[in-house]
Design an enzyme around this catalytic site. Structure first.
Site, short mmCIF file in Angstrom:
data_model
loop_
_atom_site.label_atom_id
_atom_site.label_comp_id
_atom_site.label_asym_id
_atom_site.label_seq_id
_atom_site.Cartn_x
_atom_site.Cartn_y
_atom_site.Cartn_z
N LYS A 126 3.87 -1.38 -0.48
CA LYS A 126 4.96 -2.26 -0.88
C LYS A 126 6.26 -1.99 -0.12
O LYS A 126 7.11 -2.88 0.01
CB LYS A 126 5.21 -2.11 -2.38
CG LYS A 126 4.18 -2.77 -3.27
CD LYS A 126 4.34 -4.28 -3.25
CE LYS A 126 3.49 -4.95 -4.33
NZ LYS A 126 3.70 -6.41 -4.36
N SER A 181 -4.66 0.67 -1.21
CA SER A 181 -3.28 0.16 -1.22
C SER A 181 -2.28 1.01 -1.98
O SER A 181 -1.08 0.81 -1.83
CB SER A 181 -3.27 -1.26 -1.79
OG SER A 181 -3.80 -1.27 -3.10
#
Length: 675
Positions: A142, A396
């Site tokens: 992110k 992720s």
């Protein structure tokens, strides 16, 4: 509940329609919500700021995640490229490519390694590569998108500061980006956010504001405060600069591996990561498949692609909280419609199994959303028997709540199909337990729950067994059934794994008892709010809470509600504001009183035709518990169903209509539900 399930056709056999409006899709119950805004017309010549503005879209369908389900590993929700998307989009493909190449993310992010997973590769027969985004400074990808957008803001906007709403990884990315750029950041998080997460954001120098029980409350507050204070709102995924920042992951993958890639598996929440990767990869290597992975209870992108427009989920599963999104972005949906190859759905058990796989492979612990793509890749390789190909998986994130590890360890073996959860009914008589153990035979019992109840005969025993093959489990169940010991496989029943396996003695015979599962926000006062709404009008007969390290607690509640008060109860439960689902007719709670009697399927016939198939099923009711029945079908085509009830039998037939590609007949799949 009884069901016959058949494998769907291969994803390459898709219906072809000359008119996109005539597409045939599964029937899904849905309601239209009010439009959020009017669609504006773009000017003929647009500035960069105007081009980056995401335009509002048409009214959205409100659907349930259960309305689109298919086997784990199956590549579904393949985008229909024949119709128009939701708009022209902010930027074209070349603009995305050039902006990704010029991205500034490396001022703060690192180029993460692409590591070969030797153990997984050997087990699956493919070359499995792990793109380790969990090794970023904030343990998540992110950071890339947040910094890329904020670094492009004019200095005067940065001086006014930024604001965002997030319950985790995006918050840390914005906070670190703000610290590096020297601007103030306000991070709005739900009050249910675990302390470890919001303290991590505070340590990065941001101001944390806790507002509301859910993300929607936090987002609304953040946007309003941003307008009042002149702060720039940094969205989590739906902005071209965010998408470009995430697209640098795809750029790195192409630099790090020279051999042909069969597919890149990407987790999907709002769609920013997969849209960015696809925007780059499909431009430089269009032959590489870009496959999204979603939890089966948080499949907003799959449903949006299926319907050909963005939809909103009426509820969303919170286990993989990093991707628990009710609606995907406007621009991310447009890019996914144009570029990705489909979506794989996986369950909670499979995610837990992949967390364990990653730990055994690299001695690292991923968060559920971080292991999502790995679970999808494993399921895909098994489903299609893929061998010898290069497969890339995006790991992720690794911001795991420690409290959730207990649930992960419990479900990991189930997800690997190394453990099965079953219920067997034993007569309350001496020697029955010994007979049961003899029939189980060499299978290893890993858990066993039984409590004598003088009012119950037969007794319900809940247990788990370690299994090595499906045939071994099937043989054990056959031995028990042949000895008149009715046995139910509850391995896929989440109610059992969350609650009933922790209760002893089964279900009591309580008059007018209604079983519900509520999701309580993990904050002080949530229980009293529930009791104030329902008690003392209705008597609570059962209450089981089990913390799982999530923002919402999964609570099983038994309540005595007379049939004449059901409408009032539903109104009160809905006004409470907690997500809930009725479990009274769950197979586990009512001991499966309705079963499909294979031996009595005396009339089943199929009429095969290139464009038409009819199949009849006959069900037998063992213990009638209701007078109303519902037949629904599972699968990609449209079915028209008719139901008839005579004595103790239900007749159902389904008609499959529509021209099929290559004239390939489908198998029908029905689900029979007692209401």
């Amino acid at each position: 509940m009884a069901a016959n399930t058949f494998a769907p056709p291969p994803p390459l056999l898709r219906p072809k329609f000359s008119n996109p409006a005539s597409k045939i899709k599964p029937y899904v119950c849905a309601t239209l919500s009010k439009p959020t805004a009017e669609i504006s017309i773009k000017p003929a010549v647009a500035t960069r700021e105007q081009k980056l503005q995401i335009l509002p879209t048409t009214p959205q369908l409100r659907v349930s995640p259960d309305s689109l389900q298919y086997p784990a590993g199956f590549l579904g929700a393949v985008p229909d490229r024949t119709g128009d998307g939701e708009g022209d989009g902010a930027l074209n493909a070349m603009e995305y490519l050039t902006n990704i190449l010029a991205s500034k993310v490396y001022d703060v992010a690192i180029e993460t390694p692409l590591q070969f997973a030797s153990k997984l590769s050997e087990r699956l027969g493919v070359n499995m590569w792990l793109k380790r985004e969990d090794l970023q400074p904030v343990f998540s990808f992110k950071l890339r998108g947040a910094y890329n957008m904020m670094a492009k803001l004019p200095r005067e906007q940065l001086e006014r500061g930024v604001i965002c709403s997030s319950a985790g990884n995006h918050a840390q990315g914005v906070a670190l980006a703000a610290k590096r750029l020297g601007c103030s950041a306000v991070i709005v998080m739900p009050v249910t956010t675990p302390e470890i997460k919001w303290k991590s954001v505070e340590r990065l120098g941001a101001t944390v504001v806790l507002v509301g029980d859910a993300y929607d409350d936090a987002q609304k507050y953040a946007k309003n405060r941003g307008q009042e204070e002149g702060r720039t709102f940094v969205p989590p995924f739906d902005h071209p600069d965010i998408i470009m920042g995430q697209g640098t992951v795809g750029m790195e993958i192409k630099r790090q591996i020279n051999d042909p890639i069969h597919a890149i598996f990407v987790p999907i929440g709002g769609g920013g990561l997969i849209a960015g990767i696809a925007a780059y990869i499909k431009r430089v290597s269009p032959e590489v498949k870009i496959i999204g992975v979603e939890p089966s209870d948080a499949n907003a992108m799959a449903l949006s692609l299926h319907h050909g427009q963005r939809v909103m989920l009426d509820q969303v599963g919170g286990f993989a909280d990093g991707v628990a999104v009710k609606e995907v972005g406007v621009e991310t949906f447009r890019l996914c419609t144009e570029l990705i190859d489909g979506v794989v759905l996986v369950g909670r058990d499979a995610i837990c199994a992949s967390i364990k796989d990653m730990f055994e492979e690299k001695r690292n612990i991923l968060e559920p959303a971080g292991a999502l793509a790995l679970a999808g890749a494993e399921a895909y390789c098994k489903y299609y028997g893929l061998k010898g190909e290069n497969v890339v998986v995006i790991t992720s994130g690794a911001n795991m709540n420690f409290d959730r590890l207990r649930l992960v360890t419990e479900l990991a073996d189930v997800g690997r199909q190394r453990e099965a959860v079953l219920a067997t009914f034993l007569p309350e008589e001496p020697g029955s337990f010994k007979q049961f153990c003899e029939l189980v035979g060499p299978m290893n019992i890993t858990e066993f729950k039984y409590r004598y109840n003088v009012d119950k005969n037969p007794a319900q025993v809940l247990y788990s067994v370690g299994l090595h093959t499906v045939s071994e489990l099937s043989a054990m169940v056959d031995r028990l059934e042949s000895a008149q010991l009715r046995t139910i496989n509850l391995t896929s029943n989440d109610l059992v794994k969350d609650h009933l396996r922790h209760l002893i003695g089964g279900r009591s015979n309580v008059q007018n008892e209604l079983l519900c599962r509520f999701v309580f926000p993990e904050r002080p006062g949530a229980l009293m709010k529930f009791l104030d709404a329902l008690s003392p009008r209705w008597n609570i007969t059962l209450f089981h809470y089990r913390g799982q390290g999530e923002t919402g607690a999964n609570v099983l509640v038994g309540i005595q509600v007379a049939q004449t008060e059901m409408d009032d109860f539903r109104v009160c439960a809905s006004n409470l504001g907690y997500d809930y689902v009725m479990e009274t007719d769950n197979e586990a709670t009512r001991a499966a009183t309705l079963v499909l009697d294979e031996g009595k399927k005396t009339r089943e016939r199929a009429v095969r035709h290139p464009y038409l198939e009819v199949r009849f099923f006959k069900f037998r009711i063992i213990q009638p518990v209701a007078t109303e029945f519902q037949i629904s079908c599972i699968g990609p085509p449209v079915f028209q169903t008719r139901v008839g009830c005579c004595c103790r039998y239900i007749w159902a037939f389904g008609v499959l209509a529509g021209r099929l590609a290559a004239c390939r007949p489908f198998e029908l799949s029905f689900e029979l539900v007692v209401s």
